[in-house]
Scaffold this motif. Sequence first.
Motif, PDB file in Angstrom:
ATOM      1  N   ASP A 245       0.823  -1.207   0.000  1.00 38.85           N
ATOM      2  CA  ASP A 245       0.000   0.000   0.000  1.00 38.85           C
ATOM      3  C   ASP A 245       0.862   1.264   0.000  1.00 38.85           C
ATOM      4  O   ASP A 245       0.392   2.350   0.322  1.00 38.85           O
ATOM      5  CB  ASP A 245      -0.948   0.011   1.211  1.00 38.85           C
ATOM      6  N   HIS A 246       2.137   1.124  -0.381  1.00 38.82           N
ATOM      7  CA  HIS A 246       3.072   2.238  -0.376  1.00 38.82           C
ATOM      8  C   HIS A 246       4.214   1.908  -1.340  1.00 38.82           C
ATOM      9  O   HIS A 246       4.340   0.780  -1.799  1.00 38.82           O
ATOM     10  CB  HIS A 246       3.629   2.468   1.027  1.00 38.82           C
ATOM     11  N   VAL A 247       5.036   2.894  -1.612  1.00 39.02           N
ATOM     12  CA  VAL A 247       6.213   2.677  -2.447  1.00 39.02           C
ATOM     13  C   VAL A 247       7.232   1.863  -1.658  1.00 39.02           C
ATOM     14  O   VAL A 247       7.601   2.240  -0.543  1.00 39.02           O
ATOM     15  CB  VAL A 247       6.820   4.021  -2.879  1.00 39.02           C
ATOM     16  N   PRO A 248       7.720   0.741  -2.188  1.00 34.78           N
ATOM     17  CA  PRO A 248       8.709  -0.065  -1.457  1.00 34.78           C
ATOM     18  C   PRO A 248      10.075   0.611  -1.450  1.00 34.78           C
ATOM     19  O   PRO A 248      10.432   1.375  -2.355  1.00 34.78           O
ATOM     20  CB  PRO A 248       8.745  -1.378  -2.246  1.00 34.78           C
ATOM     21  N   GLY A 249      10.851   0.314  -0.418  1.00 31.69           N
ATOM     22  CA  GLY A 249      12.143   0.949  -0.255  1.00 31.69           C
ATOM     23  C   GLY A 249      13.123   0.654  -1.359  1.00 31.69           C
ATOM     24  O   GLY A 249      13.919   1.519  -1.731  1.00 31.69           O
ATOM     25  N   MET A 250      13.101  -0.563  -1.923  1.00 35.82           N
ATOM     26  CA  MET A 250      14.049  -0.875  -2.980  1.00 35.82           C
ATOM     27  C   MET A 250      13.751  -0.076  -4.246  1.00 35.82           C
ATOM     28  O   MET A 250      14.644   0.166  -5.049  1.00 35.82           O
ATOM     29  CB  MET A 250      14.067  -2.370  -3.270  1.00 35.82           C
ATOM     30  N   ILE A 282       5.917   6.844   1.277  1.00 35.11           N
ATOM     31  CA  ILE A 282       5.667   7.441  -0.027  1.00 35.11           C
ATOM     32  C   ILE A 282       4.417   6.766  -0.584  1.00 35.11           C
ATOM     33  O   ILE A 282       4.396   5.549  -0.796  1.00 35.11           O
ATOM     34  CB  ILE A 282       6.860   7.247  -0.978  1.00 35.11           C
ATOM     35  N   GLU A 283       3.370   7.570  -0.784  1.00 40.28           N
ATOM     36  CA  GLU A 283       2.094   7.021  -1.199  1.00 40.28           C
ATOM     37  C   GLU A 283       2.096   6.734  -2.703  1.00 40.28           C
ATOM     38  O   GLU A 283       2.664   7.482  -3.508  1.00 40.28           O
ATOM     39  CB  GLU A 283       0.962   7.994  -0.859  1.00 40.28           C
ATOM     40  N   LEU A 284       1.423   5.646  -3.061  1.00 38.33           N
ATOM     41  CA  LEU A 284       1.385   5.223  -4.458  1.00 38.33           C
ATOM     42  C   LEU A 284       0.454   6.068  -5.309  1.00 38.33           C
ATOM     43  O   LEU A 284       0.616   6.136  -6.536  1.00 38.33           O
ATOM     44  CB  LEU A 284       0.950   3.754  -4.536  1.00 38.33           C
ATOM     45  N   ASP A 285      -0.538   6.681  -4.694  1.00 41.02           N
ATOM     46  CA  ASP A 285      -1.554   7.396  -5.464  1.00 41.02           C
ATOM     47  C   ASP A 285      -1.336   8.906  -5.480  1.00 41.02           C
ATOM     48  O   ASP A 285      -2.250   9.660  -5.805  1.00 41.02           O
ATOM     49  CB  ASP A 285      -2.950   7.072  -4.922  1.00 41.02           C
ATOM     50  N   ARG A 286      -0.107   9.362  -5.131  1.00 43.85           N
ATOM     51  CA  ARG A 286       0.205  10.785  -5.174  1.00 43.85           C
ATOM     52  C   ARG A 286       1.547  10.973  -5.859  1.00 43.85           C
ATOM     53  O   ARG A 286       2.438  10.127  -5.721  1.00 43.85           O
ATOM     54  CB  ARG A 286       0.258  11.376  -3.755  1.00 43.85           C
ATOM     55  N   PRO A 287       1.720  12.091  -6.574  1.00 51.59           N
ATOM     56  CA  PRO A 287       2.996  12.304  -7.271  1.00 51.59           C
ATOM     57  C   PRO A 287       4.160  12.404  -6.294  1.00 51.59           C
ATOM     58  O   PRO A 287       4.042  12.969  -5.206  1.00 51.59           O
ATOM     59  CB  PRO A 287       2.785  13.638  -8.001  1.00 51.59           C
ATOM     60  N   CYS A 288       5.294  11.823  -6.687  1.00 53.10           N
ATOM     61  CA  CYS A 288       6.530  11.915  -5.918  1.00 53.10           C
ATOM     62  C   CYS A 288       7.632  12.321  -6.888  1.00 53.10           C
ATOM     63  O   CYS A 288       7.756  11.741  -7.968  1.00 53.10           O
ATOM     64  CB  CYS A 288       6.862  10.580  -5.251  1.00 53.10           C
ATOM     65  N   TYR A 289       8.418  13.324  -6.494  1.00 51.07           N
ATOM     66  CA  TYR A 289       9.465  13.840  -7.365  1.00 51.07           C
ATOM     67  C   TYR A 289      10.844  13.394  -6.875  1.00 51.07           C
ATOM     68  O   TYR A 289      11.091  13.312  -5.668  1.00 51.07           O
ATOM     69  CB  TYR A 289       9.391  15.358  -7.449  1.00 51.07           C
ATOM     70  N   PRO A 345      16.893   9.270  11.421  1.00 45.30           N
ATOM     71  CA  PRO A 345      16.071   9.043  10.238  1.00 45.30           C
ATOM     72  C   PRO A 345      14.619   8.878  10.612  1.00 45.30           C
ATOM     73  O   PRO A 345      14.267   8.598  11.758  1.00 45.30           O
ATOM     74  CB  PRO A 345      16.645   7.746   9.636  1.00 45.30           C
ATOM     75  N   GLY A 346      13.728   9.040   9.638  1.00 46.54           N
ATOM     76  CA  GLY A 346      12.316   8.839   9.872  1.00 46.54           C
ATOM     77  C   GLY A 346      11.918   7.429   9.526  1.00 46.54           C
ATOM     78  O   GLY A 346      12.726   6.506   9.585  1.00 46.54           O
ATOM     79  N   LEU A 347      10.670   7.243   9.124  1.00 44.77           N
ATOM     80  CA  LEU A 347      10.151   5.906   8.923  1.00 44.77           C
ATOM     81  C   LEU A 347       9.645   5.710   7.510  1.00 44.77           C
ATOM     82  O   LEU A 347       8.960   6.552   6.946  1.00 44.77           O
ATOM     83  CB  LEU A 347       8.981   5.636   9.891  1.00 44.77           C
ATOM     84  N   LEU A 348      10.019   4.586   6.948  1.00 41.19           N
ATOM     85  CA  LEU A 348       9.443   4.102   5.691  1.00 41.19           C
ATOM     86  C   LEU A 348       9.534   2.588   5.746  1.00 41.19           C
ATOM     87  O   LEU A 348      10.558   2.064   6.124  1.00 41.19           O
ATOM     88  CB  LEU A 348      10.208   4.625   4.473  1.00 41.19           C
ATOM     89  N   PRO A 349       8.453   1.884   5.431  1.00 39.49           N
ATOM     90  CA  PRO A 349       8.506   0.422   5.564  1.00 39.49           C
ATOM     91  C   PRO A 349       9.308  -0.226   4.449  1.00 39.49           C
ATOM     92  O   PRO A 349       8.776  -0.906   3.585  1.00 39.49           O
ATOM     93  CB  PRO A 349       7.007   0.034   5.508  1.00 39.49           C
ATOM     94  N   LEU A 350      10.616  -0.010   4.505  1.00 42.64           N
ATOM     95  CA  LEU A 350      11.498  -0.541   3.471  1.00 42.64           C
ATOM     96  C   LEU A 350      11.420  -2.049   3.384  1.00 42.64           C
ATOM     97  O   LEU A 350      11.513  -2.623   2.324  1.00 42.64           O
ATOM     98  CB  LEU A 350      12.927  -0.106   3.778  1.00 42.64           C
ATOM     99  N   ALA A 351      11.259  -2.705   4.534  1.00 45.43           N
ATOM    100  CA  ALA A 351      11.373  -4.156   4.542  1.00 45.43           C
ATOM    101  C   ALA A 351      10.031  -4.858   4.429  1.00 45.43           C
ATOM    102  O   ALA A 351       9.960  -6.056   4.560  1.00 45.43           O
ATOM    103  CB  ALA A 351      12.077  -4.601   5.829  1.00 45.43           C
ATOM    104  N   SER A 352       8.954  -4.136   4.215  1.00 48.56           N
ATOM    105  CA  SER A 352       7.648  -4.792   4.184  1.00 48.56           C
ATOM    106  C   SER A 352       7.550  -5.741   2.998  1.00 48.56           C
ATOM    107  O   SER A 352       8.126  -5.491   1.961  1.00 48.56           O
ATOM    108  CB  SER A 352       6.537  -3.758   4.085  1.00 48.56           C
TER     109      SER A 352
END
Length: 352
Positions: A245-250, A282-289, A345-352
């Motif tokens: 449900d999000h952009v993966p870390g890799m 990083i949400e999948l349904d919103r633009p990311c630059y 650092p903050g949080l992003l579910p890189l390992a999900s």
Amino acid sequence: MPLIVEPDTLGPYAHPGSDPYPGPCPGTGYDFHDRTVSRHLVHRASVSEVFLTGWQATGPYDFLLGAQWPRLHGFYRLPGDRYHDPVLMAETVRQAGLLIGHAGFGVPRGHHFVMEDLGYALGEEGLPGLAVAAAPTSLMLAVACQDVRMRHGRLVSLRVHAEVTRDGLRIGHGSGQLRVVTPASYERLRGRRTVTVPRPPEPDAPELVGRVQPADVVLSPTLRPDTWLLRADAGHPVLFDHELDHVPGMLVLEAARQAAQRLQHPEPVVPVELVTSFDRYIELDRPCYVRAVRERTADGRRTPVLVRLLQEGRTAAECRLLTEPVDGPRVPVRRDAFEGRPAVPGLLPLAS
């Protein structure tokens, strides 16, 4: 620490003591490279994307892991196919953290792992240490767990630091900070999200970012030469190995690598060092630059690049890379990218 064996229908692996022998352990018959570990231990749907092949505990917070890279990976590969892609080291360290969390510390299946940072640096051999041979590349990872936090007998967070060797020679090291999130906590954090992923925008030209297939390009051009739109294709078989449900870390690491290559086109370059820290999902349904800038260096062969991913005007992730030409010469080891990494650092579910 209780011994947790892997939930494999073929029976658990043996964990025969503390001798870090890079092959079958004497007297036990245990082979670190006999077969892959359970794909569930590294949060992969496809068995072909599992790189870890064995493990044993060598101390309360120390582990020895086997890994194997295929001669040619379908996605992680460099122009000319002479060397393995160093980004494979980041994915292998990521999987190591997950396996140790589940098998070494008993984190139940279904829990989420959040990686706050992830990075690697090649050893003295540089790219020649990653030369593609006539057989798959078997590796050993000596992993030390640092800053281990437990609560009520449950793992809360830890840092894994892995020294990676090939045929007894050190070819690099990697590190990652992980946090464990229960299913209930993850639902409170993310909610019951049903994400409608928009159709990915048109990719940049593959040859500009070091790719062959348009489907493997994760950048889409904008009007600025140093900025691209992140191209998240939820149908990609490697970057989206399972539903998210999000952009993966890799994907973040791949975007940073392609942005660094785009800045240095037409010379093919490779990230010999890379450190990524994460601030938010990083949400999948919103633009990311994706914005990249070269940094100054006294080394004419190695080029540092800073890449930031921004969503809704805020930095979501930051990557620092040190690149060199794919056929660049060996250079002396110096202070690497792990030193001076962001402290909080903050949080992003890189390992999900």
